[in-house]
Scaffold this motif. Structure first.
Motif, PDB file in Angstrom:
ATOM      1  N   ILE A 107      42.985  48.764  51.764  1.00 23.01           N
ATOM      2  CA  ILE A 107      42.540  49.402  53.004  1.00 23.01           C
ATOM      3  C   ILE A 107      41.089  49.857  52.928  1.00 23.01           C
ATOM      4  CG2 ILE A 107      44.873  50.152  53.588  1.00 23.01           C
ATOM      5  CD1 ILE A 107      44.107  52.967  52.671  1.00 23.01           C
ATOM      6  N   SER A 108      40.427  49.582  51.813  1.00 21.27           N
ATOM      7  CA  SER A 108      39.040  50.022  51.642  1.00 21.27           C
ATOM      8  C   SER A 108      38.021  48.920  51.927  1.00 21.27           C
ATOM      9  CB  SER A 108      38.822  50.547  50.217  1.00 21.27           C
ATOM     10  OG  SER A 108      39.657  51.658  49.961  1.00 21.27           O
ATOM     11  N   ASP A 109      38.490  47.652  52.056  1.00 23.67           N
ATOM     12  CA  ASP A 109      37.524  46.588  52.334  1.00 23.67           C
ATOM     13  C   ASP A 109      37.473  46.285  53.836  1.00 23.67           C
ATOM     14  OD1 ASP A 109      39.576  44.777  53.060  1.00 23.67           O
ATOM     15  OD2 ASP A 109      39.755  44.019  51.007  1.00 23.67           O
ATOM     16  N   ASP A 110      36.555  45.439  54.218  1.00 22.12           N
ATOM     17  CA  ASP A 110      36.321  45.117  55.625  1.00 22.12           C
ATOM     18  C   ASP A 110      36.761  43.704  55.977  1.00 22.12           C
ATOM     19  OD1 ASP A 110      35.164  47.601  56.363  1.00 22.12           O
ATOM     20  OD2 ASP A 110      33.230  46.997  55.527  1.00 22.12           O
ATOM     21  N   ILE A 111      37.802  43.214  55.285  1.00 15.62           N
ATOM     22  CA  ILE A 111      38.266  41.847  55.507  1.00 15.62           C
ATOM     23  C   ILE A 111      39.532  41.852  56.358  1.00 15.62           C
ATOM     24  CG2 ILE A 111      39.095  39.729  54.404  1.00 15.62           C
ATOM     25  CD1 ILE A 111      37.441  40.483  51.955  1.00 15.62           C
ATOM     26  N   LEU A 112      39.561  41.009  57.365  1.00 13.59           N
ATOM     27  CA  LEU A 112      40.742  40.868  58.215  1.00 13.59           C
ATOM     28  C   LEU A 112      41.670  39.848  57.558  1.00 13.59           C
ATOM     29  CD1 LEU A 112      40.695  40.537  62.124  1.00 13.59           C
ATOM     30  CD2 LEU A 112      42.585  39.809  60.667  1.00 13.59           C
ATOM     31  N   ASN A 113      42.697  40.334  56.868  1.00 11.38           N
ATOM     32  CA  ASN A 113      43.632  39.445  56.182  1.00 11.38           C
ATOM     33  C   ASN A 113      44.965  39.361  56.930  1.00 11.38           C
ATOM     34  OD1 ASN A 113      44.824  41.904  55.639  1.00 11.38           O
ATOM     35  ND2 ASN A 113      44.093  41.983  53.525  1.00 11.38           N
ATOM     36  N   ALA A 114      45.905  38.623  56.353  1.00 15.13           N
ATOM     37  CA  ALA A 114      47.192  38.390  57.017  1.00 15.13           C
ATOM     38  C   ALA A 114      47.969  39.686  57.217  1.00 15.13           C
ATOM     39  CB  ALA A 114      48.021  37.398  56.205  1.00 15.13           C
ATOM     40  N   LYS A 115      47.893  40.623  56.249  1.00 15.29           N
ATOM     41  CA  LYS A 115      48.606  41.890  56.364  1.00 15.29           C
ATOM     42  C   LYS A 115      48.082  42.714  57.535  1.00 15.29           C
ATOM     43  CE  LYS A 115      51.450  41.639  52.834  1.00 15.29           C
ATOM     44  NZ  LYS A 115      52.930  41.685  53.008  1.00 15.29           N
TER      45      LYS A 115
END
Length: 353
Positions: free
Chosen positions: A81-89
């Protein structure tokens, strides 16, 4: 010397009674609600969010992740939850959020979704994937479908904390707002609400608090989290004393003023056993915009609470629909604001913070 538990019949009876009590939603040791960071990053990166897709890296997306984590849609073990990547979760969390809030399920951070994220809300979690909630049709219960276990017709008492009050409104105005709020629920179920003479013995205890006030649900200042309460039979109803609470928008001109009666009606619904509803017109919908008044019970609210307590003998849906809705405390006509109006409102409200 170790003391063994007593085997006296009265002790065993006491243990049995404790074990058989209905469950109460416990306070959650959660991080502070990231509302202020959201209002900054979301407005600044609004267009980037709209064009983002799986695999995208968008500055400020970590605040969106923290928001979903706080509300129970996203687990920190399943997703960074600390990165800025839009992943599947995160995409799945967005879909759950859209479904629970009655939005179009796209899995994307579209205009309606980002706009909804920015609206102040109640602190009770509404994550669809949460195992603590049980949904029936649209209205939602707490785990175990708890209710006040007393003989019907029922009387519940309420009181205002003498040590945790709100000094920008008179106690008389606060009492009147809550009396109206309680009466809306009492008009549809066989439950009466009476103000107690002694706060310490009241079933429902109402107070205004600042920041961390010892229940694991810290308040966050102006807007963001407005209030919280707990499932039966806790009886705790807490409001953020940092808000600009209003009983008359004609008198209170602040852009961030929050209608006290609207929030009171919503939180009383929780105290009675209702969780958040995905129906936008329901008072149990989880969010409320500044200067919005939403006090009329919807059909969804009424069905939900009556499934717990039965119907008030004087209430019928036929009479509800035939009567003058403006005069009935349990019902009112509502109109959804246009998308343009919502956009203008959000821009005016949050850019001025």
């Amino acid at each position: 010397m170790m003391l063994l538990p007593s085997t006296h019949p009265l002790s065993l009876l006491f243990i049995f009674l404790l074990h058989s009590l209905p469950p109460c939603t416990a306070a959650r040791p959660v991080p502070e609600f990231p509302f202020r960071e959201l209002t900054v990053s979301t407005v600044k990166n609004y267009n980037r969010f709209l064009s983002s897709k799986r695999g995208s890296r968008v500055n400020g997306l970590s605040e969106i992740k923290k928001y979903f984590h706080y509300l129970g849609y996203l687990g920190s073990l399943d997703c960074n939850i600390s990165d800025d990547i839009l992943n599947a979760k995160l995409e799945s969390a967005i879909q759950h959020y859209q479904s629970r809030l009655g939005l179009q399920v796209t899995g994307k951070l579209d205009h309606d979704t980002v706009s909804q994220i920015l609206v102040p809300k109640c602190a009770v979690p509404d994550g669809e994937s949460s195992p603590t909630l049980h949904a029936t049709k649209n209205y939602v219960y707490f785990p175990g479908k708890p209710r006040w276990a007393r003989r019907i017709p029922m009387i519940l008492t309420y009181g205002f904390s003498p040590d945790n009050s709100y000094h920008h409104l008179s106690l008389s105005d606060i009492r009147k707002a809550f009396k109206r709020a309680f009466s809306r629920w009492a008009s549809v179920i066989p439950v009466s609400f009476v103000e107690a003479d002694d706060y310490g013995f009241a079933d429902i205890k109402i107070g205004f608090y600042i920041g961390d006030h010892g229940d694991g649900e810290p308040f966050d200042g102006v807007l963001g989290i407005l209030a919280h309460s707990f499932s039966p039979e806790s009886g705790k109803l807490h409001l953020d004393a940092a808000e600009t609470w209003a009983v008359d928008f004609g008198v209170e001109k602040s852009d961030v003023a929050v209608d006290l009666e609207s929030v009171a009606v919503h939180e009383i619904g929780h105290l009675l056993g209702l969780a958040h509803s995905p129906v936008k017109t329901a008072v149990m919908y989880p969010s409320l915009k500044p200067r919005e008044k939403k006090v009329d019970l919807s059909i969804d609210d009424i069905h939900g609470v009556q499934s717990l307590y039965g119907s008030n003998a004087n209430f019928t849906f036929a009479s509800l629909l035939e009567s003058d809705t403006s005069a009935n405390p349990a019902f009112g006509l509502r109109f959804e604001p246009s998308l343009l109006a919502m956009s203008m409102f959000l821009a005016a409200s949050f850019l001025c913070l």
